[in-house]
Write a protein that holds these residues in place. Structure first.
Motif, PDB file in Angstrom:
ATOM      1  N   LYS A   7     -30.445 -44.997  29.925  1.00  0.00           N
ATOM      2  CA  LYS A   7     -31.605 -44.137  29.644  1.00  0.00           C
ATOM      3  C   LYS A   7     -32.820 -44.807  30.220  1.00  0.00           C
ATOM      4  O   LYS A   7     -32.985 -46.025  30.091  1.00  0.00           O
ATOM      5  CB  LYS A   7     -31.781 -43.989  28.128  1.00  0.00           C
ATOM      6  CG  LYS A   7     -30.777 -43.065  27.511  1.00  0.00           C
ATOM      7  CD  LYS A   7     -31.352 -42.382  26.279  1.00  0.00           C
ATOM      8  CE  LYS A   7     -30.366 -41.366  25.790  1.00  0.00           C
ATOM      9  NZ  LYS A   7     -30.729 -40.045  25.743  1.00  0.00           N
ATOM     10  N   LEU A  11     -34.929 -40.189  29.640  1.00  0.00           N
ATOM     11  CA  LEU A  11     -34.039 -39.369  30.471  1.00  0.00           C
ATOM     12  C   LEU A  11     -32.659 -40.001  30.481  1.00  0.00           C
ATOM     13  O   LEU A  11     -32.532 -41.225  30.556  1.00  0.00           O
ATOM     14  CB  LEU A  11     -34.554 -39.304  31.916  1.00  0.00           C
ATOM     15  CG  LEU A  11     -35.978 -38.801  32.140  1.00  0.00           C
ATOM     16  CD1 LEU A  11     -36.362 -38.966  33.616  1.00  0.00           C
ATOM     17  CD2 LEU A  11     -36.080 -37.329  31.731  1.00  0.00           C
ATOM     18  N   SER A  12     -31.627 -39.164  30.411  1.00  0.00           N
ATOM     19  CA  SER A  12     -30.260 -39.681  30.507  1.00  0.00           C
ATOM     20  C   SER A  12     -29.864 -39.736  31.965  1.00  0.00           C
ATOM     21  O   SER A  12     -29.882 -38.718  32.658  1.00  0.00           O
ATOM     22  CB  SER A  12     -29.290 -38.756  29.774  1.00  0.00           C
ATOM     23  OG  SER A  12     -29.617 -38.760  28.417  1.00  0.00           O
ATOM     24  N   LEU A  13     -29.498 -40.924  32.429  1.00  0.00           N
ATOM     25  CA  LEU A  13     -29.106 -41.100  33.835  1.00  0.00           C
ATOM     26  C   LEU A  13     -27.633 -41.460  33.885  1.00  0.00           C
ATOM     27  O   LEU A  13     -27.157 -42.245  33.071  1.00  0.00           O
ATOM     28  CB  LEU A  13     -29.902 -42.231  34.499  1.00  0.00           C
ATOM     29  CG  LEU A  13     -31.418 -42.291  34.329  1.00  0.00           C
ATOM     30  CD1 LEU A  13     -31.995 -43.371  35.237  1.00  0.00           C
ATOM     31  CD2 LEU A  13     -32.062 -40.960  34.630  1.00  0.00           C
ATOM     32  N   ALA A  41     -31.331 -40.746  39.421  1.00  0.00           N
ATOM     33  CA  ALA A  41     -32.540 -39.916  39.293  1.00  0.00           C
ATOM     34  C   ALA A  41     -33.360 -40.133  40.559  1.00  0.00           C
ATOM     35  O   ALA A  41     -33.086 -41.058  41.333  1.00  0.00           O
ATOM     36  CB  ALA A  41     -33.362 -40.307  38.071  1.00  0.00           C
ATOM     37  N   LYS A  96     -35.530 -29.048  41.678  1.00  0.00           N
ATOM     38  CA  LYS A  96     -34.849 -28.812  40.392  1.00  0.00           C
ATOM     39  C   LYS A  96     -33.693 -27.818  40.575  1.00  0.00           C
ATOM     40  O   LYS A  96     -32.663 -27.944  39.932  1.00  0.00           O
ATOM     41  CB  LYS A  96     -35.834 -28.274  39.339  1.00  0.00           C
ATOM     42  CG  LYS A  96     -36.739 -29.320  38.722  1.00  0.00           C
ATOM     43  CD  LYS A  96     -35.994 -30.404  37.965  1.00  0.00           C
ATOM     44  CE  LYS A  96     -35.210 -29.917  36.768  1.00  0.00           C
ATOM     45  NZ  LYS A  96     -34.264 -30.937  36.240  1.00  0.00           N
ATOM     46  N   PRO A 102     -32.146 -35.910  37.151  1.00  0.00           N
ATOM     47  CA  PRO A 102     -33.566 -35.785  36.798  1.00  0.00           C
ATOM     48  C   PRO A 102     -34.516 -35.997  37.983  1.00  0.00           C
ATOM     49  O   PRO A 102     -34.281 -36.850  38.829  1.00  0.00           O
ATOM     50  CB  PRO A 102     -33.764 -36.890  35.753  1.00  0.00           C
ATOM     51  CG  PRO A 102     -32.411 -37.154  35.192  1.00  0.00           C
ATOM     52  CD  PRO A 102     -31.452 -36.922  36.326  1.00  0.00           C
ATOM     53  N   VAL A 104     -38.381 -36.843  38.866  1.00  0.00           N
ATOM     54  CA  VAL A 104     -39.633 -37.402  38.334  1.00  0.00           C
ATOM     55  C   VAL A 104     -40.725 -37.167  39.382  1.00  0.00           C
ATOM     56  O   VAL A 104     -40.573 -37.587  40.536  1.00  0.00           O
ATOM     57  CB  VAL A 104     -39.473 -38.923  38.076  1.00  0.00           C
ATOM     58  CG1 VAL A 104     -40.754 -39.518  37.506  1.00  0.00           C
ATOM     59  CG2 VAL A 104     -38.288 -39.196  37.152  1.00  0.00           C
ATOM     60  N   ASP A 128     -39.047 -33.239  35.303  1.00  0.00           N
ATOM     61  CA  ASP A 128     -38.451 -33.774  34.069  1.00  0.00           C
ATOM     62  C   ASP A 128     -39.332 -34.861  33.466  1.00  0.00           C
ATOM     63  O   ASP A 128     -39.263 -35.130  32.264  1.00  0.00           O
ATOM     64  CB  ASP A 128     -37.069 -34.378  34.375  1.00  0.00           C
ATOM     65  CG  ASP A 128     -36.088 -33.292  34.787  1.00  0.00           C
ATOM     66  OD1 ASP A 128     -35.861 -32.388  33.971  1.00  0.00           O
ATOM     67  OD2 ASP A 128     -35.579 -33.333  35.926  1.00  0.00           O
ATOM     68  N   ALA A 129     -40.103 -35.522  34.316  1.00  0.00           N
ATOM     69  CA  ALA A 129     -40.966 -36.618  33.846  1.00  0.00           C
ATOM     70  C   ALA A 129     -42.014 -36.891  34.919  1.00  0.00           C
ATOM     71  O   ALA A 129     -41.917 -36.368  36.040  1.00  0.00           O
ATOM     72  CB  ALA A 129     -40.117 -37.865  33.607  1.00  0.00           C
ATOM     73  N   ILE A 165     -43.896 -33.942  28.627  1.00  0.00           N
ATOM     74  CA  ILE A 165     -42.745 -34.602  29.255  1.00  0.00           C
ATOM     75  C   ILE A 165     -43.002 -36.119  29.261  1.00  0.00           C
ATOM     76  O   ILE A 165     -44.158 -36.555  29.157  1.00  0.00           O
ATOM     77  CB  ILE A 165     -42.499 -34.084  30.706  1.00  0.00           C
ATOM     78  CG1 ILE A 165     -43.776 -34.154  31.544  1.00  0.00           C
ATOM     79  CG2 ILE A 165     -41.912 -32.695  30.701  1.00  0.00           C
ATOM     80  CD1 ILE A 165     -43.575 -33.765  33.011  1.00  0.00           C
TER      81      ILE A 165
END
Ligand SMILES: Cc1cc2nc3c(=O)[nH]c(=O)nc-3n(C[C@H](O)[C@H](O)[C@H](O)COP(=O)(O)O)c2cc1C
Length: 331
Positions: A7, A11-13, A41, A96, A102, A104, A128-129, A165
């Motif tokens: 993480k 975010l889960s990577l 990501a 996206k 994800p 960023v 996402d971020a 976010i």
């Protein structure tokens, strides 16, 4: 079966290798290649407010003298800003739709109100971020270190008030009190810190007496600064840390994870070896984990951080002392 998931900033990577912000992530085609290469990501190329200001100055130069009124300046500024934002927002939404990992978005601004406006726009485009690519070269001799550093805290506070976010801050190692600043920044509500950015630096051509550009890409030797600070700080902060600069192979990824990184960002090695080199780095990580009997990153993350060390002083040693004698023999 090895589990490489991690993480970073909430975010889960699927793995800890993030393709850092660069020209490689400035188009949907490039972004797709980075995902195919195995990235966990992607940080998009930054949207630069400075670029808009330069573009505006160029346009102003082309206008007849009589048209250079303040109102025209204002409209041009707004036009260029909204044009640039529109393009960047399309990049986010297209990226996206094109990839599953994800995305960023990255911002570099000068004025605090712009940071906020840009952050809101990029969130609304579906990022996402956000990574705030923040650096003010301290050339203003009228401003103290304290004043310069306050700008970072002001921007974070304002951006966090406006977006929901996760927000990470990518910083340089050039702070008066780096350890304390990293720790203080980590408590401001940001979800991640990226240690450290690498900057464009001018060089000189001594025959032509011209300013030229220095090496754009890092080398594996550039890992040392972020590795030391990752190991020093990873157990002393309130947010996730990602390592950046000098991560060129699987060995460097392992070192940063041992130092306590949640993730690493890579750029130069991808320029040198192509996006599919991420898979090679992941294979090197998997091979090492198998040989050392680890099934997931948590088994060894931070194992070589300063807090876990039986000899913490080695992380703070800066003088060569005894090594000089060896070099004198060679000389
Ligand atoms: C060609 C190039 C373009 C870059 N553009 C950006 C950028 O737009 N925003 C940013 O935050 N960092 C940018 N960087 C810095 C990288 O994201 C990274 O922090 C730096 O290169 C150190 O990592 P590395 O040693 O893996 O290259 C760029 C780097 C390179 C080489």
């Amino acid at each position: 079966m090895l589990d490489l998931s991690t993480k970073f900033m909430g975010l889960s990577l699927k793995n800890p290798i993030i393709a850092g912000s660069s020209g490689l992530s400035s188009s949907v085609a490039g972004i797709k290649k980075l995902e195919e290469g195995g990235a966990g990501a992607i940080v998009l190329k930054s949207i630069f407010e400075e670029e808009i200001l330069h573009e505006m100055n160029d346009l102003m130069k082309d206008l007849p003298e009589t048209s250079r009124y303040l109102e025209r300046f204002d409209t041009l500024d707004l036009d260029l800003k909204s044009e640039n934002l529109k393009k960047y927002k399309s990049l986010i939404s297209d990226a996206k739709s094109a990839v599953a990992i994800p995305i960023v978005a990255s911002i570099n601004c000068t004025y605090s109100y712009d940071w906020i406006e840009y952050a809101e726009h990029l969130e609304s485009a579906g990022a996402d971020a956000l990574e705030l690519n923040m650096f003010f070269l301290p050339t203003d001799l009228e401003r103290s270190a304290d004043e310069m550093e306050r700008a970072y805290f002001n921007v974070i506070e304002k951006v966090l008030n406006k977006v929901s976010i996760p927000v990470a801050l990518k910083i340089s190692p050039y702070f008066t009190c780096l350890g304390q600043t990293i720790q203080k920044l980590s408590t401001q509500g940001i979800s991640g810190l990226t240690l450290f950015n690498r900057f464009y630096s001018p060089d000189f051509d001594i025959e032509e007496l011209k300013v030229t550009q220095n090496n754009i890409l890092s080398t594996p030797g550039d890992l040392a600064i972020s590795l030391r600070w990752m190991a020093l700080m990873s157990q002393k902060v309130d947010c996730d840390l990602a390592a950046s600069t000098g991560v060129h192979d699987g060995e460097a990824v392992i070192k940063q994870l041992l130092a306590g990184a949640q993730a690493v960002q890579v750029v130069s090695t991808l320029y040198k070896n192509g996006p599919f080199y991420i898979q090679t780095m992941l294979d090197q990580l998997k091979d090492w984990m198998t040989r050392h009997g680890h099934s997931k990153l948590e088994d060894f993350r931070g194992k070589m951080s300063q807090n876990k060390s039986t000899n913490p002083a080695t992380y703070e040693r800066v003088q060569f002392m005894k090594y000089f004698s060896g070099y004198e023999e060679i000389l």
